[in-house]
Design an enzyme around this catalytic site. Structure first.
Site, PDB file in Angstrom:
ATOM      1  N   ASN A   9       0.892  -1.166   0.000  1.00  0.00           N
ATOM      2  CA  ASN A   9       0.000   0.000   0.000  1.00  0.00           C
ATOM      3  C   ASN A   9       0.929   1.213   0.000  1.00  0.00           C
ATOM      4  O   ASN A   9       1.445   1.607   1.039  1.00  0.00           O
ATOM      5  CB  ASN A   9      -0.879  -0.048   1.253  1.00  0.00           C
ATOM      6  CG  ASN A   9      -1.842   1.120   1.326  1.00  0.00           C
ATOM      7  OD1 ASN A   9      -1.807   2.028   0.483  1.00  0.00           O
ATOM      8  ND2 ASN A   9      -2.691   1.119   2.332  1.00  0.00           N
ATOM      9  N   ARG A  93      -2.634  -1.851  -3.536  1.00  0.00           N
ATOM     10  CA  ARG A  93      -3.793  -0.975  -3.417  1.00  0.00           C
ATOM     11  C   ARG A  93      -3.622   0.154  -4.440  1.00  0.00           C
ATOM     12  O   ARG A  93      -2.602   0.839  -4.456  1.00  0.00           O
ATOM     13  CB  ARG A  93      -3.824  -0.379  -2.027  1.00  0.00           C
ATOM     14  CG  ARG A  93      -4.953   0.553  -1.868  1.00  0.00           C
ATOM     15  CD  ARG A  93      -4.833   1.294  -0.580  1.00  0.00           C
ATOM     16  NE  ARG A  93      -6.142   1.751  -0.208  1.00  0.00           N
ATOM     17  CZ  ARG A  93      -6.506   1.977   1.031  1.00  0.00           C
ATOM     18  NH1 ARG A  93      -5.672   1.752   2.001  1.00  0.00           N
ATOM     19  NH2 ARG A  93      -7.700   2.419   1.288  1.00  0.00           N
ATOM     20  N   HIS A 181     -12.485   4.019  -0.369  1.00  0.00           N
ATOM     21  CA  HIS A 181     -12.442   3.082   0.781  1.00  0.00           C
ATOM     22  C   HIS A 181     -13.127   1.754   0.428  1.00  0.00           C
ATOM     23  O   HIS A 181     -13.600   1.033   1.306  1.00  0.00           O
ATOM     24  CB  HIS A 181     -13.129   3.677   2.039  1.00  0.00           C
ATOM     25  CG  HIS A 181     -12.364   4.805   2.666  1.00  0.00           C
ATOM     26  ND1 HIS A 181     -12.971   5.934   3.175  1.00  0.00           N
ATOM     27  CD2 HIS A 181     -11.041   4.981   2.842  1.00  0.00           C
ATOM     28  CE1 HIS A 181     -12.050   6.750   3.643  1.00  0.00           C
ATOM     29  NE2 HIS A 181     -10.872   6.207   3.445  1.00  0.00           N
ATOM     30  N   ARG A 241      -8.725  16.663   5.861  1.00  0.00           N
ATOM     31  CA  ARG A 241      -9.524  17.014   4.664  1.00  0.00           C
ATOM     32  C   ARG A 241     -10.854  17.626   5.094  1.00  0.00           C
ATOM     33  O   ARG A 241     -11.441  17.215   6.097  1.00  0.00           O
ATOM     34  CB  ARG A 241      -9.777  15.771   3.815  1.00  0.00           C
ATOM     35  CG  ARG A 241      -8.564  15.343   3.016  1.00  0.00           C
ATOM     36  CD  ARG A 241      -8.790  14.003   2.332  1.00  0.00           C
ATOM     37  NE  ARG A 241      -8.017  12.942   2.951  1.00  0.00           N
ATOM     38  CZ  ARG A 241      -8.148  11.647   2.696  1.00  0.00           C
ATOM     39  NH1 ARG A 241      -9.023  11.235   1.807  1.00  0.00           N
ATOM     40  NH2 ARG A 241      -7.402  10.760   3.302  1.00  0.00           N
ATOM     41  N   GLU A 379      -8.089  -4.248   4.983  1.00  0.00           N
ATOM     42  CA  GLU A 379      -7.960  -4.024   3.539  1.00  0.00           C
ATOM     43  C   GLU A 379      -6.852  -4.898   2.937  1.00  0.00           C
ATOM     44  O   GLU A 379      -6.967  -5.361   1.804  1.00  0.00           O
ATOM     45  CB  GLU A 379      -7.648  -2.540   3.290  1.00  0.00           C
ATOM     46  CG  GLU A 379      -8.830  -1.650   3.623  1.00  0.00           C
ATOM     47  CD  GLU A 379      -8.424  -0.249   4.041  1.00  0.00           C
ATOM     48  OE1 GLU A 379      -7.778  -0.107   5.105  1.00  0.00           O
ATOM     49  OE2 GLU A 379      -8.742   0.704   3.318  1.00  0.00           O
TER      50      GLU A 379
END
Ligand code: AMP
Length: 396
Positions: A9, A93, A181, A241, A379
């Site tokens: 990732n 990813r 996501h 964010r 993940e």
């Protein structure tokens, strides 16, 4: 000889890895870790499956470590411990699959070229996600490498849920709501039948509350709507964010505040959210520990925004049967879970305070109309599963 799948990732300044042993179709985590601070003070750390530290290295302060060098360090470390193991594939990813890649894919030059054309849709992530695939393909062209996309899980959304009310001249360039996501949501969808069978079949909102944060409305395990849209800056308030804001604010920043596109990007992605509102930190733990009024206000806004967006997801689902908390804040902060559930009491969520304190899988009372759950996401395992499936498919 045991087979191993390596999952990477890669972000702008860090590369996380997880190595899984393939044991008769099952995937067991064997090692994980990361190289972080690539361009400031690079540091490598690795752990075994029990969480014990098995490797560590720090470069001199101020060293700028290229992604290629970080990967070489990583591979050399793993090779040193790989006696009796054989690397059979790598999973990566990749944030954006665009309109074409709605499932994980075995990469080759043509696929990578196309994925690179999506960089303008995710400039902060896509190039870093793709770089390791090229680097490894150059050195080991025969090794199968699979790209797994954060957008793919949302491909089941109806065109209506994906559309912006913009002219066709713009939307036909691929400007629509993709959602992100997705690997986290896909993992939760895969775990739900074993943990909460009714939530798996019903109308469930999953709250992925980490540094990045979003909600996904799922019906029978399929994505129906999500708070993230064209980019991963939309929707909920996050660590740094902004989440959704009136687009007119962007015009105001351009026209009246003399900011250019890069300045605005910096504000929206890195200086807003919990950090911007509190002026203290983008880290939820730090804010929860603070007695500063600005930290309180930032947390209040964070919870309020989740409540507002939960209403939107519930409307897309035409009702709500369950809510699932996951990722750093969702898995670990009983206070945030409690506040979100209390604010959503009008939906029929009744929190079981003791179960929430313990972090049980089910944190709602037995009589709660809407059930509430805590499920740790994974993940990396999702990527490893996809990688194994594609490798096996390719060799079948
Ligand atoms: P992630 O991106 O999933 O690693 O989540 C990172 C976020 O989770 C950060 O805001 C952390 O402060 C937050 N977090 C991790 N552990 C806790 C905790 N025990 N309580 C509150 N927030 C936490």
């Amino acid at each position: 000889m045991a087979d191993v799948i390596l999952v990477l990732n890669a972000g702008s300044s860090s590369i996380k890895f997880s190595a899984f042993d393939v044991a008769g179709g099952a995937l067991d985590l064997a090692a994980h870790g990361q190289v972080e601070g690539l361009f400031s003070s690079p540091r490598f750390v690795a752990f075994n499956a029990k969480g014990e530290k098995t490797g560590e290295h720090a470069w001199a302060e101020g060293t700028k470590l290229e992604h290629a060098d970080a990967i070489l360090h990583l591979v050399a470390f793993l090779r040193g411990r790989a006696a009796g193991h054989s690397l059979v594939g790598m999973g990566h990813r990749v944030v954006h699959g665009g309109a074409r890649f709605t499932k994980p894919v075995l990469t080759n030059d043509e696929v990578l070229d196309e994925l690179e054309t999506l960089t303008p849709l995710a400039p902060l992530h896509q190039p870093h996600n793709l770089k390791p695939i090229r680097i490894i393909a150059e050195r080991n062209p025969g090794l199968p490498q699979v790209a797994c996309f954060d957008t793919a899980f949302h491909a089941t959304q109806a065109p209506l849920a994906q559309a912006f009310a913009l002219p066709e001249s713009i939307t036909k360039q691929g400007v629509k709501r993709y959602g992100f996501h997705g690997l986290s949501y896909e993992y939760i969808a895969s775990a739900l039948p074993g943990i909460a069978p009714d939530a798996a079949k019903g109308r469930t909102v999953v709250a992925h509350l980490g540094n990045g944060a979003s909600l996904c409305a799922m019906h029978a395990g399929k994505s129906v709507a999500s708070t993230m849209g064209f980019t991963a800056v939309d929707g909920l308030m996050m660590g740094t964010r902004s989440g959704n804001i009136d687009p007119g604010v962007i015009l105001y920043m351009l026209d009246e505040l003399g900011m250019n596109a890069r300045d605005i990007e910096d504000v929206l992605y890195r200086k807003s959210g919990l950090l911007g509102v509190s002026g203290i930190s983008g880290d939820m733990r730090a804010l929860l520990a603070s007695s500063d009024e600005r930290a309180r206000f930032a947390i209040d806004l964070y919870v309020y925004r989740i409540g507002r967006e939960l209403g939107s997801m519930g409307a897309a689902l035409q009702g709500l049967d369950a809510i699932v908390f996951t990722a750093g804040i969702g898995e670990h902060s009983k206070e945030i879970r409690q506040r979100v559930c209390e604010q959503a009491a009008w939906w029929g969520i009744e929190l079981d305070a003791q179960a929430n304190d313990r972090g049980d899988p089910r944190i709602s009372t037995a009589s709660s109309k809407v059930s509430a759950w805590v499920i740790p996401t994974n993940e990396e395992l999702m990527i490893a599963r996809h990688t194994l499936a594609l490798i096996e498919g390719a060799s079948a």
